[in-house]
Design a protein around this motif. Structure first.
Motif, mmCIF file in Angstrom:
data_model
loop_
_atom_site.group_PDB
_atom_site.id
_atom_site.type_symbol
_atom_site.label_atom_id
_atom_site.label_comp_id
_atom_site.label_asym_id
_atom_site.label_seq_id
_atom_site.Cartn_x
_atom_site.Cartn_y
_atom_site.Cartn_z
ATOM 1 N N GLY A 1 66.202 15.729 -17.205
ATOM 2 C CA GLY A 1 65.316 14.804 -18.095
ATOM 3 C C GLY A 1 65.763 13.926 -19.164
ATOM 4 O O GLY A 1 65.191 13.453 -20.144
ATOM 5 N N TYR A 2 67.162 13.742 -18.986
ATOM 6 C CA TYR A 2 67.892 12.928 -19.771
ATOM 7 C C TYR A 2 68.309 11.613 -19.108
ATOM 8 O O TYR A 2 68.939 11.730 -17.875
ATOM 9 C CB TYR A 2 68.909 13.577 -20.555
ATOM 10 C CG TYR A 2 68.267 14.489 -21.549
ATOM 11 C CD1 TYR A 2 68.479 14.077 -22.735
ATOM 12 C CD2 TYR A 2 67.894 15.790 -21.030
ATOM 13 C CE1 TYR A 2 67.975 15.195 -23.862
ATOM 14 C CE2 TYR A 2 67.516 16.502 -22.308
ATOM 15 C CZ TYR A 2 67.406 16.037 -23.515
ATOM 16 O OH TYR A 2 66.991 16.989 -24.469
ATOM 17 N N LEU B 1 59.233 11.086 -18.950
ATOM 18 C CA LEU B 1 58.664 12.317 -18.243
ATOM 19 C C LEU B 1 58.923 13.502 -19.308
ATOM 20 O O LEU B 1 58.003 14.317 -19.511
ATOM 21 C CB LEU B 1 59.252 12.540 -16.899
ATOM 22 C CG LEU B 1 58.455 11.640 -15.796
ATOM 23 C CD1 LEU B 1 59.098 12.292 -14.413
ATOM 24 C CD2 LEU B 1 57.049 11.571 -15.904
ATOM 25 N N LYS B 2 60.224 13.610 -19.710
ATOM 26 C CA LYS B 2 60.723 14.810 -20.379
ATOM 27 C C LYS B 2 59.878 14.631 -21.603
ATOM 28 O O LYS B 2 59.539 15.637 -22.582
ATOM 29 C CB LYS B 2 62.359 14.594 -20.844
ATOM 30 C CG LYS B 2 62.749 15.730 -21.608
ATOM 31 C CD LYS B 2 62.766 17.000 -21.100
ATOM 32 C CE LYS B 2 63.545 17.928 -22.265
ATOM 33 N NZ LYS B 2 63.357 19.578 -22.389
ATOM 34 N N LYS C 1 57.326 13.265 -22.577
ATOM 35 C CA LYS C 1 55.879 13.710 -22.161
ATOM 36 C C LYS C 1 55.648 15.219 -22.131
ATOM 37 O O LYS C 1 54.740 15.852 -22.530
ATOM 38 C CB LYS C 1 55.204 13.032 -20.902
ATOM 39 C CG LYS C 1 53.691 13.110 -20.732
ATOM 40 C CD LYS C 1 53.064 12.354 -19.546
ATOM 41 C CE LYS C 1 51.830 12.392 -19.429
ATOM 42 N NZ LYS C 1 51.050 11.423 -18.469
ATOM 43 N N ALA C 2 56.661 15.911 -21.274
ATOM 44 C CA ALA C 2 56.391 17.372 -21.142
ATOM 45 C C ALA C 2 56.647 17.949 -22.570
ATOM 46 O O ALA C 2 55.962 19.188 -22.782
ATOM 47 C CB ALA C 2 57.430 17.567 -20.096
ATOM 48 N N ASP C 3 57.601 17.729 -23.418
ATOM 49 C CA ASP C 3 57.973 18.320 -24.574
ATOM 50 C C ASP C 3 56.606 17.921 -25.463
ATOM 51 O O ASP C 3 56.351 19.022 -26.182
ATOM 52 C CB ASP C 3 58.991 17.705 -25.475
ATOM 53 C CG ASP C 3 60.402 17.771 -24.670
ATOM 54 O OD1 ASP C 3 60.410 18.937 -23.840
ATOM 55 O OD2 ASP C 3 61.624 17.430 -24.747
ATOM 56 N N GLU C 4 56.155 16.806 -25.406
ATOM 57 C CA GLU C 4 54.812 16.751 -26.202
ATOM 58 C C GLU C 4 53.627 17.489 -25.793
ATOM 59 O O GLU C 4 53.032 17.725 -26.507
ATOM 60 C CB GLU C 4 54.360 15.232 -26.091
ATOM 61 C CG GLU C 4 53.135 14.856 -26.778
ATOM 62 C CD GLU C 4 53.130 14.858 -28.286
ATOM 63 O OE1 GLU C 4 52.232 15.012 -28.941
ATOM 64 O OE2 GLU C 4 54.336 15.072 -28.735
ATOM 65 N N ARG C 5 53.568 17.984 -24.344
ATOM 66 C CA ARG C 5 52.504 18.734 -24.262
ATOM 67 C C ARG C 5 52.783 20.236 -24.429
ATOM 68 O O ARG C 5 51.828 20.697 -24.967
ATOM 69 C CB ARG C 5 52.512 18.837 -22.594
ATOM 70 C CG ARG C 5 51.841 17.576 -22.024
ATOM 71 C CD ARG C 5 51.349 17.710 -20.499
ATOM 72 N NE ARG C 5 52.621 18.242 -19.811
ATOM 73 C CZ ARG C 5 52.968 17.302 -18.893
ATOM 74 N NH1 ARG C 5 52.632 16.194 -19.009
ATOM 75 N NH2 ARG C 5 54.222 17.620 -18.125
ATOM 76 N N LYS C 6 54.094 20.577 -24.591
ATOM 77 C CA LYS C 6 54.446 22.027 -25.094
ATOM 78 C C LYS C 6 54.195 21.800 -26.672
ATOM 79 O O LYS C 6 53.490 22.891 -27.146
ATOM 80 C CB LYS C 6 55.847 22.291 -24.688
ATOM 81 C CG LYS C 6 56.262 22.448 -23.425
ATOM 82 C CD LYS C 6 57.583 22.772 -23.284
ATOM 83 C CE LYS C 6 57.876 23.012 -21.629
ATOM 84 N NZ LYS C 6 59.507 23.008 -21.547
#
Length: 312
Positions: free
Chosen positions: A80-81, A101-102, A104-109
């Motif tokens: 993710g980096y 993508l990372k 976005k995933a962190d924002e979803r969490k």
């Protein structure tokens, strides 16, 4: 990680030298590498060669990103980096930053941490106002009021909430799901609770000692959404010890509450007055009236009408 130069020094035969020169050529001819070196004309040939391993890793990992297989299958050194080249003490170094993508995933969490739910279908906690496509005047008005509520809500300062009522299937739960997610975007924590199941859960919690803790978690939510109030089997205990006490606490603390119900306020008054004892007694009417006054005082009413979307 062993660098290219270190590997080269371990071997002296011409074949490996040829392989190294080919690898070096591939690295230096990469479009991103050429662009980076062109933007740093101060780098000497020695500095460039000393940083060949970093340049190689930069090229390889960006090629992975160009063919991204998704965050879970990310082949980069740090999942993710993405690599970024920097100059540190006159040498080329790699730094890593999160990829889209990372992020976005962190924002979803992070977003999910602001929306908590009990007994609510998951899909209802993922809807947003962007999913709203409607020309029914009643629903349009309801969504406008809901968006206005989200823009103005200030838990602890302004305890005004909403009372959303209407028949089955008009989109009440959808609407409060959108409210919860809009508030999450504003970093306001919201608890969505399906009222009938929550009241049943509290009753079972008396025997195992979890009752008070469960009640405290819900009643102290910065914004509380009680979905389908009135669908529960009413009792004196639910009305007086649970609902009445919860609303009193939230009114005193200026914590907004959003209700959805199939009942309008007059029908809710009858429901709250009708306990399992049968009939409607004067004392029940008085206690139901206190709860209705709190709801009327602290909530704007939204009347949703329209066809039953569940039957489509």
């Amino acid at each position: 990680m062993e660098s290219i130069n270190q590997s080269l020094r371990q071997f002296s035969n011409s074949r490996l030298q040829q392989q190294f020169q080919k690898l070096k050529k591939d690295v230096l001819e990469d479009a991103r590498i050429r662009s980076y070196l062109a933007s740093h004309p101060e780098l000497t040939t020695e500095q460039r060669d000393n940083g060949l391993n970093e340049l190689y890793q930069y090229k390889e990992q960006w090629q992975n990103c160009d063919k991204c297989p998704g965050l879970d299958a990310c082949p980069n050194l740090i999942k993710g980096y993405q690599p970024h080249l920097t100059i540190y003490r006159h040498d080329i170094h790699l730094e890593y930053q999160t990829c889209p993508l990372k992020r976005k995933a962190d924002e979803r969490k992070r977003h999910a941490s602001f929306v908590k739910s009990l007994y609510i279908p998951k899909e209802m906690t993922e809807v947003s106002f962007d999913d709203f496509h409607e020309d029914n005047p009643s629903r349009v008005k309801a969504f406008a009021k809901a968006m206005g509520f989200c823009a103005e809500v200030k838990p602890g300062e302004n305890g005004r909430g909403l009372y959303i009522h209407g028949p089955f299937g008009v989109g009440k739960t959808f609407l409060v799901g959108a409210i919860a997610n809009d508030l999450a975007d504003r970093e306001t924590t919201t608890m969505i609770v399906y009222a009938p199941d929550f009241f049943r859960e509290l009753k079972t919690g008396i025997s195992d000692g979890s009752y008070q803790n469960k009640l405290d978690v819900v009643k102290q939510a910065p914004v509380l959404i009680l979905d389908d109030i009135g669908a529960e089997t009413m009792s004196n205990w639910i009305r007086d010890d649970i609902l009445g006490a919860m609303l009193q606490f939230r009114m005193m603390e200026k914590l907004p509450t959003v209700f959805t119900s199939n009942f309008d306020l007059d029908e809710l008054a009858i429901h709250l007055s009708s306990t399992q004892r049968g009939g409607i007694e004067r004392v029940d009417q008085l206690k139901a009236g206190r709860i209705l006054e709190r709801i009327k005082h602290m909530n704007d009413v939204i009347d949703m009408k329209g066809e039953n979307k569940r039957e489509k």
